[in-house]
Design a protein around this motif. Sequence first.
Motif, PDB file in Angstrom:
ATOM      1  N   GLN A  18     125.709  -2.272 141.838  1.00 56.10           N
ATOM      2  CA  GLN A  18     125.264  -1.253 142.249  1.00 56.10           C
ATOM      3  C   GLN A  18     125.852  -0.254 140.342  1.00 56.10           C
ATOM      4  OE1 GLN A  18     125.724   1.889 145.223  1.00 56.10           O
ATOM      5  NE2 GLN A  18     124.741   0.413 146.295  1.00 56.10           N
ATOM      6  N   LEU A  77     123.990  -3.193 137.929  1.00 58.55           N
ATOM      7  CA  LEU A  77     122.735  -2.776 137.942  1.00 58.55           C
ATOM      8  C   LEU A  77     122.261  -1.333 136.871  1.00 58.55           C
ATOM      9  CD1 LEU A  77     120.010  -3.716 138.678  1.00 58.55           C
ATOM     10  CD2 LEU A  77     119.831  -2.449 141.132  1.00 58.55           C
ATOM     11  N   LYS A 129     119.902  -1.637 134.222  1.00 56.36           N
ATOM     12  CA  LYS A 129     119.216   0.436 133.846  1.00 56.36           C
ATOM     13  C   LYS A 129     119.175   0.683 132.290  1.00 56.36           C
ATOM     14  CE  LYS A 129     117.437  -0.078 138.580  1.00 56.36           C
ATOM     15  NZ  LYS A 129     117.334   0.396 139.377  1.00 56.36           N
TER      16      LYS A 129
END
Length: 451
Positions: A311, A314, A318
Amino acid sequence: MASLSLGLHVARKRGAARSGAVERRNLLTVCRFSVKTLIDRSCLETIDDSSPEFTNFVSILEQILSHRLKGQTMWFGYESPRSFWDYVKVACSKVSHSCIHSIESMENARSSRAKGRAWIRLVLMEKRLSEYISSALRDFKTTRRWYEDGAIMLGEEAGLLADTLICLNTIDFSFCLKGEGLNGSCPAVIDYTPYLKFIHSADSISSDEEELRTLGSSGSEKSTPEKMAASTAAAIFTEQSSWVSKCKRLEQKYRMALEQKCYLEEMVRLREAQLSQAMSQNKALQQRLTDTHLSHTLEKEQLEYIVLELQDQLTVLKNHDLRSRQELTAHLTNQWPSPGAMDTNAVALDTMLYRNRVGQWEEKSFQSLEQMSAAMSLSQTSLEPLHTLNLDTRPASSHWHHHGKEDTPSLIGLCGSLQSVASYKSLASLKSSECLASPTTEITSPGLTPS
């Protein structure tokens, strides 16, 4: 004299204990028989107050619950008899959803005996008689306070009684709690006739034969010595044969008991081996379960850590992608030319491309003419250097005038539309070619400014 009285007292005490044990055993045996007859009868018809099997069972149960029940001590040492309902009311008060308060509030049951009988019928309909008896037996202090020594409720047989009464939960009883069966004035009388069985043993057979011989010998005339000797020999032979038959029967029973004992011992050994094996398997399964639980816990923690790490990655990707998009958008916005400049550059590039192509074609044409003019006259060769010099010294950016053609802007449209961005991009892709010059250079040159 004192020793004699002491011996008599001990003998009376042993006799009372023996008679009490016989009474307890008989009551419990008859209770089991009564339960069995109730179950057999319930398969044929519904059990109610009119059934003789139920009446006999209630009498037996009252006798068991009232066996050696202590009386209530009054003034001057007087004891008044008690009913088993007084004990049940105290010992079963901790039973969940108890019906004791309902029995106490009944109007047609005034005496303790009537309330006890109503309680038996109600708990049988609720199928909870064994539960109440077991709860009362667990309260040993109360039971000890209400019963004397030697009572059934204080012995080990009481647990067997509670287990026996569980069978009654399979029967659907139907009683009227306002009927005649609740009359407390009628005592509980047990009918033993359905449970009695006559067994004609070998001892009774031999005694009957001896009595017949005695009666025959007494009714006959005076016997002679020979007859007396013969009768004595016959009696001895008969007695020996009876003893032999008794010994054979005892030996047969002993062998059967021995075989049963060996079988039971073998079954006990087998069950012990199975029990030890089951215990070892249970321990192994518990250990495996513990190890599996531990490994699952570790794997769960590792997976949770991996999920958190992914997470985070990610989120970083992003953010990086968003920044890259923003930078790319800003770069493209800054590098993209204005519409006016794009149109001017496109016109200049198209013009340059057209002129370079025309110049290359003219050079090739004049080279072929030079080869052909080699055979011509000297007058023509005298003109060649001048002509070649004119071609070489001519600047690349000068206008080439064909004979019979006019340099008009109408030829610019051959290189594509000057208003489309796609054409500009196609021309811009040729910017690095050797045959094209820089648009900015050509545009700044005053000789290449389009008219």
